[in-house]
Structures are given as C-alpha cells and as structure tokens.
Design a protein around this motif. Structure first.
Motif, PDB file in Angstrom:
ATOM      1  N   SER A   1     -26.192 -89.583  12.670  1.00 37.85           N
ATOM      2  CA  SER A   1     -26.435 -88.165  12.342  1.00 37.85           C
ATOM      3  C   SER A   1     -25.357 -87.652  11.382  1.00 37.85           C
ATOM      4  O   SER A   1     -25.635 -86.874  10.476  1.00 37.85           O
ATOM      5  CB  SER A   1     -26.423 -87.325  13.622  1.00 37.85           C
TER       6      SER A   1
ATOM      7  N   THR B   1     -34.934-100.048   8.810  1.00 34.18           N
ATOM      8  CA  THR B   1     -36.364-100.373   8.832  1.00 34.18           C
ATOM      9  C   THR B   1     -36.657-101.253   7.624  1.00 34.18           C
ATOM     10  O   THR B   1     -36.170-100.978   6.526  1.00 34.18           O
ATOM     11  CB  THR B   1     -37.202 -99.072   8.721  1.00 34.18           C
TER      12      THR B   1
ATOM     13  N   HIS C   1     -18.258 -86.493   0.803  1.00 31.96           N
ATOM     14  CA  HIS C   1     -19.673 -86.808   0.496  1.00 31.96           C
ATOM     15  C   HIS C   1     -19.977 -86.731  -0.997  1.00 31.96           C
ATOM     16  O   HIS C   1     -20.939 -87.328  -1.466  1.00 31.96           O
ATOM     17  CB  HIS C   1     -20.621 -85.902   1.296  1.00 31.96           C
ATOM     18  N   ARG C   2     -19.129 -86.039  -1.764  1.00 30.50           N
ATOM     19  CA  ARG C   2     -19.387 -85.941  -3.210  1.00 30.50           C
ATOM     20  C   ARG C   2     -18.954 -87.213  -3.953  1.00 30.50           C
ATOM     21  O   ARG C   2     -19.148 -87.333  -5.158  1.00 30.50           O
ATOM     22  CB  ARG C   2     -18.681 -84.724  -3.790  1.00 30.50           C
TER      23      ARG C   2
ATOM     24  N   LYS D   1     -26.470 -86.373  -2.086  1.00 33.27           N
ATOM     25  CA  LYS D   1     -27.547 -85.417  -2.373  1.00 33.27           C
ATOM     26  C   LYS D   1     -28.873 -86.174  -2.508  1.00 33.27           C
ATOM     27  O   LYS D   1     -29.918 -85.714  -2.047  1.00 33.27           O
ATOM     28  CB  LYS D   1     -27.248 -84.640  -3.658  1.00 33.27           C
TER      29      LYS D   1
ATOM     30  N   ARG E   1     -39.061 -86.981   5.974  1.00 34.68           N
ATOM     31  CA  ARG E   1     -39.329 -86.289   7.245  1.00 34.68           C
ATOM     32  C   ARG E   1     -40.781 -85.827   7.323  1.00 34.68           C
ATOM     33  O   ARG E   1     -41.345 -85.745   8.421  1.00 34.68           O
ATOM     34  CB  ARG E   1     -38.323 -85.143   7.426  1.00 34.68           C
TER      35      ARG E   1
ATOM     36  N   GLU F   1     -34.856 -90.787  10.778  1.00 35.60           N
ATOM     37  CA  GLU F   1     -34.908 -89.824   9.650  1.00 35.60           C
ATOM     38  C   GLU F   1     -34.418 -88.433  10.079  1.00 35.60           C
ATOM     39  O   GLU F   1     -34.933 -87.407   9.643  1.00 35.60           O
ATOM     40  CB  GLU F   1     -36.284 -89.819   8.997  1.00 35.60           C
ATOM     41  N   GLY F   2     -33.421 -88.467  10.950  1.00 41.17           N
ATOM     42  CA  GLY F   2     -32.830 -87.234  11.469  1.00 41.17           C
ATOM     43  C   GLY F   2     -33.377 -86.917  12.847  1.00 41.17           C
ATOM     44  O   GLY F   2     -34.571 -86.701  13.017  1.00 41.17           O
TER      45      GLY F   2
ATOM     46  N   ARG G   1     -29.598 -73.499   9.995  1.00 41.13           N
ATOM     47  CA  ARG G   1     -28.796 -73.080   8.833  1.00 41.13           C
ATOM     48  C   ARG G   1     -29.659 -72.276   7.861  1.00 41.13           C
ATOM     49  O   ARG G   1     -29.210 -71.278   7.302  1.00 41.13           O
ATOM     50  CB  ARG G   1     -28.215 -74.309   8.133  1.00 41.13           C
TER      51      ARG G   1
HETATM   52  N1  CAA Z   1     -30.836 -81.354  -0.510  1.00 39.23           N
HETATM   53  C1  CAA Z   1     -29.769 -81.417  -1.326  1.00 39.23           C
HETATM   54  N2  CAA Z   1     -28.506 -81.386  -0.900  1.00 39.23           N
HETATM   55  C2  CAA Z   1     -28.310 -81.270   0.425  1.00 39.23           C
HETATM   56  C3  CAA Z   1     -29.366 -81.182   1.333  1.00 39.23           C
HETATM   57  C4  CAA Z   1     -30.662 -81.226   0.816  1.00 39.23           C
HETATM   58  N3  CAA Z   1     -31.749 -81.177   1.602  1.00 39.23           N
HETATM   59  N4  CAA Z   1     -28.855 -81.066   2.576  1.00 39.23           N
HETATM   60  C5  CAA Z   1     -27.518 -81.097   2.445  1.00 39.23           C
HETATM   61  N5  CAA Z   1     -27.199 -81.209   1.141  1.00 39.23           N
HETATM   62  C6  CAA Z   1     -25.867 -81.252   0.546  1.00 39.23           C
HETATM   63  C7  CAA Z   1     -25.107 -79.966   0.800  1.00 39.23           C
HETATM   64  O1  CAA Z   1     -25.413 -79.005  -0.217  1.00 39.23           O
HETATM   65  C8  CAA Z   1     -23.677 -80.440   0.701  1.00 39.23           C
HETATM   66  O2  CAA Z   1     -23.302 -80.626  -0.627  1.00 39.23           O
HETATM   67  P1  CAA Z   1     -22.175 -79.705  -1.313  1.00 39.23           P
HETATM   68  O3  CAA Z   1     -20.971 -79.731  -0.401  1.00 39.23           O
HETATM   69  O4  CAA Z   1     -21.931 -80.370  -2.621  1.00 39.23           O
HETATM   70  O5  CAA Z   1     -22.766 -78.338  -1.442  1.00 39.23           O
HETATM   71  C9  CAA Z   1     -23.756 -81.841   1.296  1.00 39.23           C
HETATM   72  O6  CAA Z   1     -25.095 -82.252   1.202  1.00 39.23           O
HETATM   73  C10 CAA Z   1     -23.289 -81.905   2.723  1.00 39.23           C
HETATM   74  O7  CAA Z   1     -24.119 -81.029   3.467  1.00 39.23           O
HETATM   75  P2  CAA Z   1     -23.634 -80.360   4.795  1.00 39.23           P
HETATM   76  O8  CAA Z   1     -22.348 -79.654   4.544  1.00 39.23           O
HETATM   77  O9  CAA Z   1     -24.758 -79.578   5.328  1.00 39.23           O
HETATM   78  O10 CAA Z   1     -23.315 -81.641   5.703  1.00 39.23           O
HETATM   79  P3  CAA Z   1     -23.169 -81.761   7.255  1.00 39.23           P
HETATM   80  O11 CAA Z   1     -22.401 -82.990   7.487  1.00 39.23           O
HETATM   81  O12 CAA Z   1     -22.704 -80.495   7.868  1.00 39.23           O
HETATM   82  O13 CAA Z   1     -24.688 -81.936   7.776  1.00 39.23           O
HETATM   83  C11 CAA Z   1     -26.725 -83.239   8.025  1.00 39.23           C
HETATM   84  C12 CAA Z   1     -25.591 -82.728   7.131  1.00 39.23           C
HETATM   85  C13 CAA Z   1     -27.905 -82.295   7.839  1.00 39.23           C
HETATM   86  C14 CAA Z   1     -26.373 -83.336   9.496  1.00 39.23           C
HETATM   87  C15 CAA Z   1     -26.987 -84.618   7.412  1.00 39.23           C
HETATM   88  O14 CAA Z   1     -25.845 -85.439   7.544  1.00 39.23           O
HETATM   89  C16 CAA Z   1     -28.185 -85.302   7.993  1.00 39.23           C
HETATM   90  O15 CAA Z   1     -29.313 -85.020   7.585  1.00 39.23           O
HETATM   91  N6  CAA Z   1     -27.934 -86.252   8.923  1.00 39.23           N
HETATM   92  C17 CAA Z   1     -29.010 -87.104   9.438  1.00 39.23           C
HETATM   93  C18 CAA Z   1     -29.122 -88.343   8.613  1.00 39.23           C
HETATM   94  C19 CAA Z   1     -30.474 -88.963   8.727  1.00 39.23           C
HETATM   95  O16 CAA Z   1     -31.497 -88.288   8.649  1.00 39.23           O
HETATM   96  N7  CAA Z   1     -30.468 -90.270   8.838  1.00 39.23           N
HETATM   97  C20 CAA Z   1     -31.696 -90.991   8.865  1.00 39.23           C
HETATM   98  C21 CAA Z   1     -31.449 -92.399   8.410  1.00 39.23           C
HETATM   99  S1  CAA Z   1     -32.700 -93.011   7.360  1.00 39.23           S
HETATM  100  C22 CAA Z   1     -33.921 -93.554   8.388  1.00 39.23           C
HETATM  101  O17 CAA Z   1     -33.971 -93.297   9.550  1.00 39.23           O
HETATM  102  C23 CAA Z   1     -34.985 -94.303   7.671  1.00 39.23           C
HETATM  103  C24 CAA Z   1     -35.691 -95.281   8.506  1.00 39.23           C
HETATM  104  O18 CAA Z   1     -35.354 -96.424   8.487  1.00 39.23           O
HETATM  105  C25 CAA Z   1     -36.904 -94.860   9.228  1.00 39.23           C
END
Ligand code: CAA
Length: 395
Positions: free
Chosen positions: A131, A157, A177-178, A232, A242, A362-363, A374
């Motif tokens: 996560s 996967t 992350h950048r 990003k 998702r 996927e989250g 948020r």
């Molecule tokens: N689009 C573009 N940029 C985004 C974004 C989006 N939808 N969501 C976040 N960002 C950017 C933010 O703008 C930020 O960038 P800046 O600092 O430059 O502005 C950066 O990403 C970090 O964002 P946050 O500060 O919100 O980060 P966070 O750590 O607080 O939270 C989170 C982020 C939402 C928890 C994220 O880490 C997340 O989605 N985690 C889950 C990961 C996931 O889904 N993993 C799945 C694995 S893949 C999989 O499962 C495939 C499979 O095999 C089936």
C-alpha cells in the motif's frame, strides 16, 4: 440510462459465449490444480480480449472502456484467473504504454501485447512496499545511456508468463517518489530471475510470482515518460486498472447471483422451491440491488474515462464498492447453496475465494478509502458524469 450500442452488445455477447462455452469447462480443474490457462489465454488473444482499448494503429481493438468492462464482467462470472490476466494486460500494461510511451515503444511492444504473443506485467509492489507504494527499494542507477536495475518485486500477476515487465524503480532516493522511474524490461534479459508461483486462496491458475532483478541493463529508450515520472505513471495507470478490477468484482458478484437464482428455483425444501421462502428471496433481492448499484458505479467510472474526465475518485469508488459487494454476496451465494455451495462442483465457493483478492490488489479497500476521502476533503464531493464544464484531461 447507460446506452449500450449494438457494438457494446456484440462485445458483451461474444465475451459471454466465450466464458460460458470455452472457459467454464475445465475451470474447476484448472483452479484446484493451479494449472495456467495457456490455451484459454491464447484464445483471448485471438478474440481480441487482450488489447481491447489499444488503437488499431498498433493492432488493438480501438474500443472504449465501457466495452472493456462489459467483457471483463462476463469473463469474471466464470474464470477470474483469465480475467486478471486480461485486466493487467489491457489496463495496466497496454494502456500505460499507449498513454505515456514513446512512438518507438508503442510500435515495438503493443502489437505483440494485443495478440497475446507477449503478456505483460506491472511491477510496483515489493516485499516492503505494498500500500505504501512510494517506498520503492528497487533501484535504477543512471549509467548514461542505460540504467542498471536491481531489486525484488512481489505479488506480480503474470510473473512467470509475462515477456514484458513495467518496473517501477528508484533513481534519485533523495527526491523520494519524484525520483522513481518506470522502465520497460524484457523478461529474457540477463539478470532477470522469476520466483516460484504462489499457492493462493483464489485466482489459483493465474501465475503470481516474485521477480528479482540483478544489475539488469535497461536502455534509456525504455524509460516511460520524463525522468522521475514513474510514480505518477503508476498512479495514473492504476486508476484505470481499478476500473478493470471493479468490473472483475462486479462479474464475480453477478456470476454468484445468477447461479443462486437458478439454484434456488430448482432446489426444494419444506414442499416448495427455496426461492419461494422469504429467507432466500430477500437475500436475492439484496444481491440484485447491490449488484446493480455496483454496476452503475463501474459503468460510470468507465464512461468518465472515455469522456476524458478525471476518473480517479470514480474508479476508487467503483472498486471499493464492487469488491465489497462481491465478497458479501459470494458468501451469501454459498449460504443459499447450502452444502452444495461448499463443494467445488457448484462454482460458488470458487467465486467466494476469488472475491477476496479484489479487496486487496490494485489498491486495498483501505487505499481506495484514502483516495476517496482525500478527494472528498478537497471539496470534490460529486463529479457529475456528463458535466463537461468540470472536464479535466485525464492524461
Ligand atoms: N494521478 C497522478 N498523480 C498521483 C495520483 C494520481 N491518481 N495519485 C497520487 N499522485 C501523486 C501525488 O500528486 C503526489 O505527487 P506530488 O508530490 O508530486 O504532488 C504523489 O503521487 C504521492 O501521492 P501521495 O502524497 O498521495 O502519496 P501517499 O503515499 O500519501 O499515498 C497512495 C499514495 C494512494 C496510498 C498510493 O501509494 C497507492 O495508491 N498505494 C496502493 C498501491 C497499489 O495500488 N498497488 C497495487 C499494485 S499493482 C497490482 O496489484 C497489479 C496486479 O498485479 C493485479
């Protein structure tokens, strides 16, 4: 309300026929023995299910997201190992490359991915970054004209079968992350090692593995987007992913519901079909209502993506709700089937096991709630689907 065109209905029917006629026979054995669906995936490629939204210019179907979710729903009613392979290939790998890749990357890789000659994987998760996806430990060291990639990815996967990996890796740790990049890696390059297939609760015939990278030389030409765009890229691509998993969850719930309706009309107890007992009829009513609500959220997210509106929140809502509905109502489906529901022959126990992963990959549901809350707290209480005034380019 949602207008399905002749083309949408044809795609839906083709997916339903394929799922019922070609996936259903053998799905129980593939699941219980963990057999990868090689022939079935090949057929999905031939039928165009592996690159549905890719432009015809690169060999894809050129279809909209709604067509894709309709097909996902039908296939997920039956075989969720096949539908997760399909979902990752379509919405994470093909879409990610087409939306953000260079022309050279698209021409080189998409034609292979849409036919299934190559399958793709999306390599973000790590042993200590699930996560918390910003905590990438895999590194991509800048060596001038190439990167040296090292690290371990988990829960991938298509891990064993994919020929192309989209790998997120840290190039500039000081930038957090950048500093992350996404690299296109070919599975047969030196330094790539595939781990053993995981023995899972559900989606048992899809291949989930870890992947190890040890000083893999990746040309700079294989980086997606600008330097540091990788996180990003992952977030933007996962929003579409998702919607795919939401449609998988919807299909699981709908499949369990259809089996339950049919069973409850056939099975008698206390002198009448069990569907005539209110205890069962009310369960079916709740299932029908919540599945329809999930369907509206999933189609809404797909339409918003097609209209190039910002769909991050809509995708998170669709996945959160559809996966909770899938879990809740597959448990009910097993209950309606009684003892028969507990054995493999009646399919609902498999759907119940498959439902669980839709709340995780996927989250997780908790991550979807982070994304939604948020947005809510930022004032985006409701984004009307068809209000182009609030349109924002999705990418
Ligand atoms: N689009 C573009 N940029 C985004 C974004 C989006 N939808 N969501 C976040 N960002 C950017 C933010 O703008 C930020 O960038 P800046 O600092 O430059 O502005 C950066 O990403 C970090 O964002 P946050 O500060 O919100 O980060 P966070 O750590 O607080 O939270 C989170 C982020 C939402 C928890 C994220 O880490 C997340 O989605 N985690 C889950 C990961 C996931 O889904 N993993 C799945 C694995 S893949 C999989 O499962 C495939 C499979 O095999 C089936």
């Amino acid at each position: 309300m949602f207008h399905l065109t002749e083309e949408h209905l044809a795609v839906q029917q083709a997916a339903r026929d394929f799922a019922q006629n070609e996936l259903k026979p053998g799905v129980i054995e593939r699941d219980s023995k963990g057999i990868y669906p090689t022939e079935q995936v090949k057929k999905m490629g031939e039928l165009g299910f592996l690159g549905m939204m890719v432009s015809p210019e690169y060999g894809g179907g050129g279809m909209d997201t709604l067509s894709y979710v309709l097909a996902m729903e039908e296939i997920s009613k039956v075989d969720n190992s096949c539908s997760v392979i399909m979902s990752v290939n379509n919405s994470l790998v093909c879409w990610g490359i087409e939306a953000f890749g260079t022309e050279e990357q698209k021409r080189k890789y998409l034609p292979k991915l849409v036919t299934g000659e190559w399958i793709g994987s999306f390599c973000l998760s790590e042993p200590e970054a699930g996560s918390d996806a910003t905590s990438q430990r895999t590194t991509a060291v800048d060596m001038g004209d190439h990167y040296l990639l090292s690290g371990t990815k988990n829960w991938i996967t298509n891990g064993a079968t994919s020929k192309l990996h989209l790998v997120m890796a840290q190039t500039y740790p000081e930038k957090a992350h950048r500093g992350i990049n996404c690299l296109i890696v070919e599975a047969d390059w030196p330094g790539v090692t595939i781990g053993a297939k995981e023995d899972k609760l559900g989606i048992r015939s899809s291949d989930t593995t870890s992947i190890m990278y040890s000083d893999v030389k990746v040309p700079k030409a294989n980086r997606i987007g600008d330097d540091g765009f990788g996180f990003k890229f992952a977030m933007k691509t996962l929003s579409g992913g998702r919607i795919g998993i939401a449609s998988q969850a919807l299909g699981i719930a709908a499949g369990a519901y259809e089996l339950s309706v049919a069973y409850s009309k056939e099975r008698s107890a206390f002198g009448k079909p069990i569907s005539q007992h209110q205890a069962i009829a009310f369960k079916l009513a709740d299932m029908a209502t919540e599945i329809e609500a999930a369907r509206l959220l999933v189609y809404r997210a797909a339409l918003m993506k097609d209209q190039r509106l910002n769909y991050d929140q809509a995708a998170a809502m669709a996945k959160l709700y559809a996966s909770e509905v899938a879990m809740r109502h597959t448990v009910e489906a097993v209950q309606i089937h009684g003892g028969y529901g507990f054995v493999k022959e009646y399919h609902v126990e498999r759907l119940m096991r498959d439902a669980k992963i839709t709340q995780i990959y996927e989250g997780t549901s908790e991550v979807q709630r982070i994304v939604i809350s948020r947005n809510v707290l930022n004032g985006e209480l409701y984004v009307p689907m068809l209000n182009t005034q609030s349109a924002e380019l999705a990418h």
